[in-house]
Each structure stands twice: as C-alpha cells, then as structure tokens.
Design an enzyme around this catalytic site. Structure first.
Site, short mmCIF file in Angstrom:
data_model
loop_
_atom_site.label_atom_id
_atom_site.label_comp_id
_atom_site.label_asym_id
_atom_site.label_seq_id
_atom_site.Cartn_x
_atom_site.Cartn_y
_atom_site.Cartn_z
N TRP A 23 0.88 -1.30 -0.09
CA TRP A 23 -0.06 0.10 0.11
C TRP A 23 0.79 1.36 -0.07
CZ3 TRP A 23 -0.32 -4.01 3.19
CH2 TRP A 23 0.19 -3.75 4.67
N ARG A 24 2.28 1.21 -0.02
CA ARG A 24 3.06 2.24 -0.16
C ARG A 24 3.47 2.64 -1.55
NH1 ARG A 24 6.42 1.76 5.57
NH2 ARG A 24 4.71 2.48 6.88
N GLU A 36 -5.78 1.07 5.48
CA GLU A 36 -5.97 1.27 6.90
C GLU A 36 -7.07 0.46 7.47
OE1 GLU A 36 -4.30 3.14 8.50
OE2 GLU A 36 -2.83 3.91 6.95
N LEU A 79 -9.27 -12.69 7.93
CA LEU A 79 -8.74 -11.44 8.43
C LEU A 79 -9.42 -11.09 9.71
CD1 LEU A 79 -8.04 -8.26 6.32
CD2 LEU A 79 -6.37 -9.57 7.66
N GLY A 80 -10.18 -11.46 10.14
CA GLY A 80 -11.13 -11.19 11.33
C GLY A 80 -11.67 -10.00 11.44
N TYR A 118 -8.97 7.37 14.37
CA TYR A 118 -7.63 7.16 13.77
C TYR A 118 -7.97 6.95 12.19
CZ TYR A 118 -3.97 4.28 11.69
OH TYR A 118 -3.18 3.82 10.70
N ASP A 136 -2.67 5.54 17.32
CA ASP A 136 -3.01 4.28 17.37
C ASP A 136 -2.22 3.88 18.57
OD1 ASP A 136 -0.39 4.46 16.41
OD2 ASP A 136 -0.57 2.71 15.09
N CYS A 201 17.00 4.17 17.31
CA CYS A 201 15.84 5.17 17.41
C CYS A 201 16.57 6.53 17.06
CB CYS A 201 15.38 5.09 18.71
SG CYS A 201 14.04 6.12 18.74
#
Length: 323
Positions: A23-24, A36, A79-80, A118, A136, A201
């Site tokens: 999706w990018r 999303e 997928l739930g 969100y 999120d 980080c």
DNA sequence: TACACGTGGAG
DNA sequence: TCTCCAAGTGT
C-alpha cells in the site's frame, strides 16, 4: 529539542528505514483507505496477502460498491473483525450513490461507516497531506515512553497526551502523512511492546526513557477474563457439498458460514463423533466437538469454496477432510 | 463507558 | 502451552 527537529529526524529515519509495503506503492485514497481498515488491530504481515487479493478483485470504489456482500466477505474471510468488511462495503455503496467521489478531508472521511478517529486522520494525512495526528497503539506507546507518562495503554489520558504530542510533530512536518507513518513504523519495528532498540531510534537522547526502562511504559492494563465455551456441531458431506448455515447477525461472525450447532438436548442418535477443535474468538475460548451425520439427505448443501467460512467453520471442515 | 468483535505471531 | 497484543470502531 523542538518539534521541527524531532519531525526532521523522524522523517529522515523513515525515508531510510521504511518497509516496502504494497500500500506504499501507487498511493491513492482508495488504496490507503483499504489498507488502513485492514490494518486496524491487525499486523502488517497478516494484511499483506489479503490486500493484494482485494486490490486485484476490487481495484476501486466502484468495483467494491457493485459487488455482492457475500463475495466481499469471502475476500475478507480469515482476516477477522468481519464488521470492517461490511462497513467498508456499505461505505463504498454510499460513496458511489453520492456520485463516486471519495472525501478529501478528515471530516468527510469521518462520516463514513468504519472510519473513526484514527482511520480518518490516517487517510487525510497520507492521501491528502492534511496535518492531523494519528493516534494508534504505536503512537500511544511512543508517547508514554518519550514523555515518561505513568499511564496505562487504555487510559484516555494517554490518548489525549499522545494526540497532543503527535499533533505538535505533525504540524512541524513538511509531509504529514510520512510523519504519521514514521511514528507508527517506529513503534512497529524499533520501539515495540516487548523490545526497545534505542540504538537505532531517531529519538534517542530526546526521549525521556533513554537510558532508563522504556519497556515499563505504558503501564499494564487489566485484562478481561476468559470465557470457556463448549459447542457441538453437525457435519455432513455429500457430492462435494457440505452442510453449512449462515451465522446470525447477533453472533460472533455475522454473515459468515459454518456447520450448524447441535442444540442442547438435540437427538444425537446416528451421529458419529469426529473430534474436537479449539478456537478463540475475542475473549471466548471455544471447544467445539464435531459429529458426522452420515444420513444427511443433502438439503441445505453448500459449496464451501463459494461462501465465506468463519475461522471455526474452517477448522471444523478440516475434521471432515480427515474423516 | 465498558465491552464486543478475530486471528495469528512473538516470546 | 500460554499470555500478550496489532495501523480501532461502534454501541
């Protein structure tokens, strides 16, 4: 350290470390929307194959809107959180009925079913560059650690603090969508619930947990108790078709299909015990025993390839295949 | 507001 | 095996 510097660090890190996800590529509002919704409470690796299949079958909002719900659910099966698929479908139909144009603002997206606080912020920032923060689980965890907040993950106070923190970062970023994704990517890959790789980080030093114990935050939440459930199902097969019923609207997986339950006290004579499967739905631990009905006359038979099966239904049919 | 809603991977 | 929990939303 000021917000502009933090944002710049996050964006630089994201440009270097972002994962290559389906999706990018070819970013457009419809694709961002689908990704999303699929990603709600669901891991990236679980979504990947579903997203690819979905986009091949429903490449745009028009294709989704004209599809039957049964087929939509079939592409979601496994997928739930199946309500997501039904709301997505309902939203697509609403959009097409209103002319086919997807909303362009957060407020517009927020009105669609299945698009909450969100998701509306995620789509508006990623697809339209709107400078709104996403909150999120990742962002809350990052905020709790960065700001050293002694709050639990499900505490609304943490949500507010996280929104405020992310809001300062996103308005200071030239690319709001990338900033939001950078925060979530950092939480998913570097500053995870069970590990904090501070060496890698971009916020190290500025973060209040640097040199401390990042894993101590956010504070643990209280878990609901498990409920044990015992079920019995009638399984039958004839000429490639099996006995299946559609789950009720009030059940766990509305709209999906599985072998019918045996009612308490229902006559079991002639039925052959096949085995037991275990399955978890939400907070319910299910132990389901399957009984084969060799005398089934074939009425109500369904081709299992043609309907969306519940997870429990899939496991039960597995017993049938081995019998 | 607290709770219901799925599934599978990680440790 | 067992617990935690993942890019939440609706009621």
């Amino acid at each position: 350290m000021d917000s502009a510097t933090l944002s710049a660090r996050l964006l630089a890190w994201y440009a270097r470390r972002r994962r290559d996800l389906p999706w990018r590529r070819d970013v457009n509002p419809y694709r961002v929307w689908i990704s999303e919704v699929m990603l709600q409470q669901t891991r990236v690796e679980a979504v990947r194959p579903f997203y690819e299949r979905w986009l091949a079958r429903f490449p745009d909002v028009a294709a989704l809107a004209v599809a039957e719900e049964e087929e939509v659910l079939r592409y979601w099966a496994g997928l739930g959180y199946y309500r997501r698929a039904r709301m997505l479908h309902a939203a697509a139909r609403r959009v097409v009925a209103a002319g086919g144009e997807l909303p362009r603002s957060r407020a517009g997206w927020r009105e669609l079913p299945g698009v909450g606080e969100y998701t509306s912020a995620a789509i508006a920032s990623i697809a339209f560059g709107e400078a709104v923060p996403v909150v999120d689980g990742n962002v809350k965890r990052l905020a709790a650690r960065f700001l050293a907040l002694e709050l639990a993950a499900d505490d609304r106070a943490l949500h507010r603090k996280a929104e405020e923190w992310a809001g300062q970062l996103v308005v200071a970023a030239p690319a709001p969508g990338d900033l939001n994704q950078a925060l979530m990517e950092l939480g998913a890959t570097v500053c995870t619930p069970r590990a904090a790789d501070c060496e890698h980080c971009p916020l190290v030093g500025a973060c209040a947990s640097t040199g401390g114990d990042p894993l101590a935050r956010p504070l643990p939440t209280r878990r609901p108790r498990w409920r044990e459930v015992r079920l019995e199902h009638r399984l039958a097969r004839r000429d490639g078709r099996v006995l299946l019923v559609q789950c009720r609207e009030s059940g766990w997986t509305p709209g999906l299909w599985e072998p019918p339950r045996l009612a308490v006290g229902e006559d079991r004579s002639g039925l052959i015990p096949l085995g037991t499967v275990r399955h978890v739905i939400s907070r319910h631990r299910i132990e389901a025993t399957a009984f084969l009905d060799p005398g089934w006359d074939g009425s109500g038979g369904v081709d299992p390839e043609r309907v969306p099966l519940s997870g429990l239904g899939r496991k039960l049919l597995g017993l049938l295949d081995r019998a």
